[in-house]
Design an enzyme around this catalytic site. Structure first.
Site, short mmCIF file in Angstrom:
data_model
loop_
_atom_site.label_atom_id
_atom_site.label_comp_id
_atom_site.label_asym_id
_atom_site.label_seq_id
_atom_site.Cartn_x
_atom_site.Cartn_y
_atom_site.Cartn_z
CE LYS A 37 52.99 -9.57 49.99
NZ LYS A 37 52.72 -10.97 50.60
CE LYS A 93 49.71 -7.80 51.40
NZ LYS A 93 49.96 -9.28 51.68
CB SER A 142 48.80 -5.69 59.62
OG SER A 142 50.37 -5.56 59.05
#
Ligand code: PBG
Length: 329
Positions: A196, A254, A280
């Site tokens: 991440k 991610k 997003s």
């Protein structure tokens, strides 16, 4: 005469292209991220995420039922609490919004969707960091692990089947696995948000969860001391390997679209499923360009998620999950 090689033969008709496709999308491998906010009577729009809502408990139930109806494989729940404090007390409170919502959604959809929860403190702390802070305002790794253990038990008890460990603390998978097993939650799975990155693409999400990051002048307004540096590819693979060794049932990369190299590296060696999160800001870019008439929205959504799948994702978290499921099924 040497015959001309003609790859175009397999592109000649829609039927041929359909048959020759190396990758295809299926609703079952799509996961819908969803937000639920405490203390509101009507769902609220999120300005940077057109079509995505901060749900009430009721509207969340309906959204989950709709996702199940569309054949989507799972839902990932994020809670937006009414009250925050330094240790994120609402996170492991059985009456906390995320745990209440998890119970409600699990009751609503039963086995039709895999109910999953974000396991991180950032939505619940008044400073907005993913962990608790030490006296110098730094995120304290091992004190945070104790909070994650408590959150894990609350989420498992609420009925979450997959815990999404997104906090990027060292040793978080081992700590949570140990806490779950000791409490009899052997069946609860762990999704490690392994690779991440500290990404600008999370911008709209901060609005979605009313993040307090940066509001507290005594701590930093970024996550660079725990999320990964976007410059690092090899480190993404290392993080995934560590999580697998600690017992992660699934690993994640991610964001997705700017990290397809990392996704491909992890997918090439991982013995466990590899998921990716189209975050997003990635969705927002598509929505903004489409709203301007600069790109074809549906084709761009399909192509972006297909690219993530082609790079090696076994399942994909996407804000387009329900809509996309309707298109590809
Ligand atoms: C942490 C978390 C974040 C996202 C998912 N889990 C925010 C962050 O790490 O800053 C971002 C998801 C998105 O941007 O869609 N709880």
């Amino acid at each position: 005469m040497i015959p001309t090689v003609r790859p175009r033969r397999l592109r000649s008709t829609p039927a041929m292209r359909r048959l020759a496709a190396e990758t295809r999308l299926h609703p079952a491998e799509l996961i819908l991220p969803a937000f639920v906010r405490e203390g509101i009577d009507e769902p609220r729009a999120i300005s940077a995420m057109p079509g995505v809502l901060q749900h009430t408990l009721d509207s969340l139930r309906r959204a989950a039922a709709e996702a199940a109806e569309a054949g989507v494989g799972g839902i990932m729940l994020f809670g937006v609490p009414a009250v925050r404090d330094a240790r994120g007390s609402a996170a492991d409170d059985p009456r906390g919004i995320l745990n209440v919502a998890t119970r409600a959604v699990a009751e609503e959809v039963g086995d039709a969707l895999v109910v999953q929860t974000d396991l991180c403190l950032d939505e619940f702390t008044d400073h907005g960091h993913c962990g608790v802070l030490d006296a110098r305002g730094e995120v304290d790794n091992d004190t945070t692990l104790d909070r994650y253990r408590a959150m894990a038990l609350a989420q498992a008890e609420a009925g979450s089947a997959v815990l999404g460990l997104s906090g990027m603390m060292d040793g978080q998978v081992a700590a949570v696995r140990d806490a779950l097993d000791a409490a009899g939650h052997q069946a609860t799975a762990i999704l490690g948000y392994s690779a991440k990155y500290a990404s600008a693409f999370y911008g709209p999400f901060r609005e979605a969860v009313d993040s307090q990051l940066g509001a507290d002048p005594s701590s930093t307004g970024d996550r660079r001391s725990y999320q990964q540096d976007p410059a690092n590819r090899r480190e993404g693979l290392r993080e995934a390997e560590l999580d697998i060794a600690e017992g992660a049932d699934i690993v994640m990369v991610k964001p997705a679209m700017s990290y397809l190299d990392v996704l491909s590296d992890v997918a090439a060696v991982s013995p466990v499923p590899v998921w990716a999160y189209q975050v997003s800001g990635e969705a927002a870019m598509i929505e903004a360009a489409a709203a301007n008439g600069w790109i074809d929205r549906r084709r761009t959504v399909e192509e972006s998620v297909l690219g993530i799948k082609r790079a090696g994702a076994d399942a994909i978290l996407s804000y387009f999950a329900v809509e996309l499921a309707g298109w590809v099924r």
